[in-house]
Each structure stands twice: as C-alpha cells, then as structure tokens.
Scaffold this active site. Structure first.
Site, short mmCIF file in Angstrom:
data_model
loop_
_atom_site.label_atom_id
_atom_site.label_comp_id
_atom_site.label_asym_id
_atom_site.label_seq_id
_atom_site.Cartn_x
_atom_site.Cartn_y
_atom_site.Cartn_z
N LYS B 117 42.17 43.27 40.04
CA LYS B 117 41.96 43.22 41.49
C LYS B 117 42.93 44.12 42.26
CE LYS B 117 39.23 39.13 42.05
NZ LYS B 117 38.85 38.74 40.70
N GLU B 201 44.86 34.99 48.93
CA GLU B 201 44.58 35.91 50.03
C GLU B 201 44.14 35.14 51.27
OE1 GLU B 201 41.47 38.32 48.24
OE2 GLU B 201 39.94 37.15 49.28
N ARG B 293 28.36 45.40 36.42
CA ARG B 293 27.22 44.94 35.61
C ARG B 293 25.99 44.82 36.51
NH1 ARG B 293 26.96 39.91 38.01
NH2 ARG B 293 28.97 39.09 38.61
#
Lengths: 167, 500
Positions: B117, B201, B293
């Site tokens: 991330k 976050e 994906r």
C-alpha cells in the site's frame, strides 16, 4: 387443524381440513378462492382468487420466511396444539438456558479467548468464529464464570451449537 | 505465444466465466476442485478436472504446489487465477513463470509493488493523485495507533496491509474502541492473508467508491473501459455495482479516467486491472488501491462496452496488441450488477449455509446471469457466500433499474436466505433512485426501511408458510397411503363463502 399466523403486526387464522384438503382463511376479506400446488421442496404456487403468487419458503429457528416476487415476509405460525401448550406454560427450559452460549451461525472456531474457571463480564469476547472468511467475535451474554467450553479451536460447527456455559 | 490450454485456478461462478471464454476461443481448459466441490457447476461443465484436496482453502485452492503440479500433469500453457484465492499472490505468479507457463495477469513485480500500500500510494502521488491521509507504516503498538488516530482525527479506518474485499477492516470511532477493533482486524488479516499487519488511515465519511477498469498490453498501450460505482456495500464489501456512476460529472469522470491510466502506466501494468478511488461529497477523489486481477463486477463494464474482458486478458497474455484504442471504445447504455449471496440480510447479513432446494433464474431482454450454483448446490462455510451475479443492461439508468427490479422478482432461490430482498430494497430507495447515494446507503436502509407489507401477498405468504409447515412434518403417522412426494397434499381449493 387451525393455524395462527402472524406477519408484521397482522394476525389471522387458517383452518385446514387435512381430509378434504380445504383451506379457509379467517381475518382477511370474506371470500378466498384458493388453489395451491407444490412445485418443489419449499416452492409453492398459489392462485388466490385467480391472482398468481410464486412462494418460496424457508425455515429459520424463529419463523417461516416466505418470499414472493423477491420480497420477504416473516411468518410466525402456531397450531392449536402449540398454542395450548404455551398457554399452560413450559417456561422452565428457558430459565436454564440463560447461561448457555449458542452459535448464531455455522462456522469455524478460530480462537477461544477464555478458559474454564475464568470470570467474564457482560460483552467480554469469548471466542472468534470464522464464517465465509469473516471473523466474528461471540461475546458473553452475562456476568459470570465459565463452567464449560463445549468446542475446540479448529472445530467446524453448525448454527445453534452450544459453545460455552456461564454461571 | 499462442495459448492452447489454460488451467483455471478457482471455483464458483468465476471459474465458469473463464471456462466459457476458453471454449469460445477454442482453448482447452482444466479446472481444479476441493473434495466438497466434486459436484459443483465448474466441475460439471469442465473439460478436465483435478482434485486438489480438502475443503479448507488453505488445503486446496490456496495450495500453490498442488496447483502447479496439476498444471504440469495437464500440460497447460497458462494459468488464470480468477479473483480471490491466489489471484494477487506474487509468489504464485512467480511459481507459474518459473515452471515455464504464463500467468494471466500482471508480472510478479507489479503485483508486489501495487500490493504494497505504501508503494502504491507513492506511485499515485507521483502521478499527481492524493491518497487518504494516514500513517505510511503498519501499526506496531496500540499506543502508536492511538497517537496516529489523534493526529489525523477520529473516525479512523483499520485496514489489513495485504487485504482486500473488506476483510481485516474496521472503523474506529473513538479511542475506547481501538483495542478491540485492532485485535479483530489483525486476527482476521492473519487468518485471511497470513499477514497480520494493519494500517491506519482517516475514515472519509459518506464516501463514494468509484473505480476504473484498465486494460494494458505488453506494447505500452493502456486504456480505460470506464467507471463503476460500487458504493452499495455491506461489511465494507460491495453488493451492487453500476456503470456509469450516477454521481460524478463527465468532467470529473474523464479526469479520473486519465489519472487511472497514468497510474497504471507508471506501474508498468499489463493485463486487466482496476484503479479504485474514494470520492467525497465534493467530488474530490483519493487514490485507494489497484486490484491486480479481474474483478467480480467486471461484468457491468462488459455489458456497456461489449468487450469480453477475459478474452482480452488471454490475448494480452499471448503478447498481442490491444485491438482498439481509447477513442474506439464505445460506451452504450447503463448496467447494474447484483451479487446474489447466501446471506441473511434481515439478520445483519449473517452468512447462511444450506442446500438450494429449488431455483428459477430470470431471463428476458437485457439479462445476464453468471451463476456458480444449481438446484441441489450446497452453500458451505468454507468459501465466499457468492452464489451468482445478476447483471442487467438498459438503454438508460431508469430502464436498467426497472429491468433489474423485474428480474429480481423472477429470481427464486428456495432453501436458504439470499441477498435478493436487500437488492430489491436498494432499487426502491430514494437516494438510489436519485443517483445520489454513498457507502452509508445500506446502513440507512437497514434502519429505516420497513419490511414488505402488501395485503394479498401477506395472505399468500401465510398460506405458503403453513403449507410448508405441514409438508415438513414427519409423515410416518399417515394412514398408509404412500403419497408421491411431488404431488402435494395441498393441491386443493376451498371457497369460504360456500362452506359456511
């Protein structure tokens, strides 16, 4: 046999003559022309005064759930035998069940946070259950002491399995 | 390199979805299955099928060694991972390459970079796209989590470092809930991804989740196939998606699309992938993550563009150039997807298990069903509760909403609760109809929408339920007339007025 049905806040009564296969509906409008066929397990088709309803029914622990056109109705049903039973009370069982923690869903026991003999408070996490890849914590329903743990880590359990006993 | 044979390393509807495109492209295919999936649809429709072990994913669909062994035995040229399971696992992509087969997806390096991330966020920021404020390192203690939360302000979101699909994710509203939520999130992250690290976050309230579908070939061509609004969620997991988003303006849409392409170019991405954004009520957008994906909701993009994304994935893996440019992609009409899951939506979306006793699927104009189940299928606790996807297309949003509602009314699954009633409620909800809903829609729906209550239906429901109750009683006390199980004892009619 008489069936007492409750949907949302509406109550009405169905009488079924099991010999002649007749159904009568009380508590709704007077006339009901009823033609019911079973299509498949849990699937019925009803013509109610020629209006068509495809009804799929499943059973939860609390009530029957009937889906019509993608909308659900929760139906509580009592037959006259059960109604008599509950009138004369069979409540002792419920009292004994207070400290029994049952699983609300099927799943896999991934963690057990407590041991026999532990004192727990209301809402103390007892164990974590994984179902469909999500972990869910089962919390204590009461203050008390753990007297029995009926499952082990790694065990697959079905809904309503007894998990723990708290006194 | 021309691909002649593909191993599909997945199960359920997505395994079938890939199988179908293989057949259309005249590519041979092999599927794998766990013990419990012997009679699952993807095995019944397969050309070849190999058993790979016990039902637990970690014993079967997540076993890189077993899947590579099958791929070698079956002499396939390529492996399609589908979504979930090993689809974003760089180690798997590497193992496929090391065994001289093609992985249908981006390179292991790209999966690693975008799966991290911190790296993904810095990549986005190098393209001029901000991310949601938060700590750049995983949480190392309760104390540091509390400090970071104070700094960026509550509410905060805890997120699994290698997560996705809402697993290992929790909102924390104040400091008192931090300890418990941190424990649950990291334990869930550990068991789902084998990685207990959690990021923290700022939680953006009332956010929209909007994403862009990307296709990129190995010749440097990268295009986007439009956006998808995925703000109908429960447990931070999507349940209905639509394209285009009814919320953002065309101006914002084209800016976001260009940024999505830029980010994927910077990542040297190849194949099909998705750039996800969080959008606040002022239409400010933040980079969220890249899914390396095919997504569950790729179908709405296919409906609007007419492009078969699995076919494009295979063509790109073969080394072909994209056969269209950005300008040549035509968007037509509007599409909605409903995920049909085995969940009790009137009981906090608890997953349910059991057997599908009967099944009638909708049809007619504009309807597509991608299903992994049949009558008699057993929904087990081992896998995701997704049974099928209903995808509808209409010339405009109101036509596709009406069509979706109609198709949901036709969809009958008996034996266990499904998400169908929930999806119907969403379609009738004012803020959905107005096209101005965010990820809080499902909560407000559960709190404020009364249960269905129409008069003749109520009577019908009671009759059906009573019939079911009678039919499910043990029959051994009957008078010896062995009745055919299919011919119901309730085939009868009665007219109350004439009986009295």
């Amino acid at each position: 046999m008489k069936y007492f049905c409750k949907i949302n806040e509406h109550e009405f009564q169905l009488s079924v003559n099991h010999e002649t296969d007749e159904i009568r509906v009380h508590g709704t409008k007077e006339t009901a022309d009823i033609d019911l066929v079973k299509i498949d397990g849990g699937l019925y088709h009803l013509l109610l005064e020629n209006k068509s309803y495809l009804i799929s029914v499943s059973n939860t622990n609390m009530y029957f759930r009937a889906s019509i056109g993608g909308e659900e109705y929760n139906v509580e049903i009592e037959d006259n035998i059960n109604r008599l039973k509950s009138k004369y009370g069979e409540k002792a069982e419920d009292v004994n069940n207070l400290g029994k923690v049952h699983s609300p869903m099927p799943g896999l026991v991934v963690h057990i946070y407590v041991s026999v003999g532990d004192e727990v408070q209301l809402n103390t996490p007892l164990l974590a259950l994984e179902a469909m890849k999500m972990e869910n914590e089962i919390i204590s329903p009461a203050n008390g002491k753990i007297t029995d743990i009926s499952v082990t880590t790694g065990q697959n359990i079905s809904a309503e399995t007894l998990l723990m006993t708290i006194e | 390199m021309k691909i002649n044979k593909i191993l599909i390393a997945n199960r359920g509807e997505i395994a079938l979805r890939i199988l179908r495109t293989c057949k259309e492209m005249n590519i041979r295919s092999t599927v794998v299955y766990s013990d419990i999936d012997r009679t699952s649809l993807h095995v019944l429709y397969a050309e070849e099928a190999y058993s790979i072990g016990a039902p637990l994913s970690s014993e079967s669909y997540l076993r890189i060694d077993k899947i590579i062994d099958v791929a070698k035995t079956a002499s396939v040229d390529a492996i399609h991972p589908g979504y979930g399971f090993l689809s974003e696992n760089a180690e798997f992509a590497e193992a496929v390459a090391n065994n001289n087969m093609l992985f249908i997806g981006p390179s292991p390096e790209t999966i690693k970079t975008l799966g991290d991330k911190t790296k993904a966020k810095s990549l986005a920021s190098s393209c001029g796209v901000n991310s949601v404020p938060g700590a750049s390192e995983p949480i190392d203690s309760l104390q540091s989590a509390l400090e970071t939360a104070e700094e960026i302000g509550f509410p905060v979101l805890l997120k699994a470092a290698s997560g996705g699909g809402g697993k290992g994710m929790r909102i924390v509203n104040d400091s008192s809930a931090m300890e418990e939520m941190l424990r649950i999130a990291s334990s869930e992250a550990e068991s789902s991804f084998g990685d207990s690290r959690i990021f923290i976050e700022k939680y953006i309230s009332c956010p929209h989740h909007i994403e862009f579908q990307i296709l990129a070939d190995t010749h440097g061509n990268t295009v986007h196939l439009g956006d998808r609004e995925c703000s109908v969620q429960r447990r931070y997991q999507k349940i209905m998606e639509e394209s285009p988003s009814p919320f953002i303006t065309d101006e914002v849409r084209s800016k976001m699309g260009a940024h999505a392409v830029e980010i994927m170019k910077a990542a040297k991405y190849t194949g099909a992938g998705t750039v996800e954004f969080l959008v606040n009520s002022d239409m400010d957008y933040y980079f969220l993550e890249v899914n390396t994906r095919l997504q569950v909701e790729h179908t709405v993009t296919e409906m609007r563009t007419g492009i078969d994304l699995v076919k494009e994935q295979i063509r790109i893996a073969e080394g072909n150039e994209l056969s269209f440019t950005q300008e040549e992609i035509m968007f037509t009409g509007h599409a909605i997807e409903c995920r049909i899951t085995s969940e009790d939506t009137s009981n906090d979306f608890l997953p349910t298990t059991g057997r599908i006793r009967s099944l009638c699927e909708p049809g007619g104009p504009g309807i597509r069903i991608d299903s992994g189940v049949r009558q008699g299928s057993e929904m087990s606790p081992y896998y995701d509760p997704l049974m099928s996807k209903l995808i509808v297309w209409g010339r405009n949003r109101s036509e596709s909403i009406a069509r979706c509602d109609r198709a949901l009314s036709e969809y009958v699954i008996s034996g266990l609760p499904t998400s169908i009633p929930f999806c119907k409620k969403v379609l009738k909800h004012n803020s959905f109809l107005e096209g101005n809903y965010d990820t809080t829609l499902s909560d407000s729906l559960m709190k404020n929408v009364a249960p269905a209550d129409h008069d003749p239906e109520r009577t019908a429901a009671a009759i059906g339920a009573a019939a079911y109750k009678v039919d499910s009683k043990p029959k051994n006390f009957s008078n010896g007339n062995s009745t055919n199980d299919n011919a119901s004892a309730w085939k009868r009619s009665g007219r109350e007025s004439s009986l009295r």
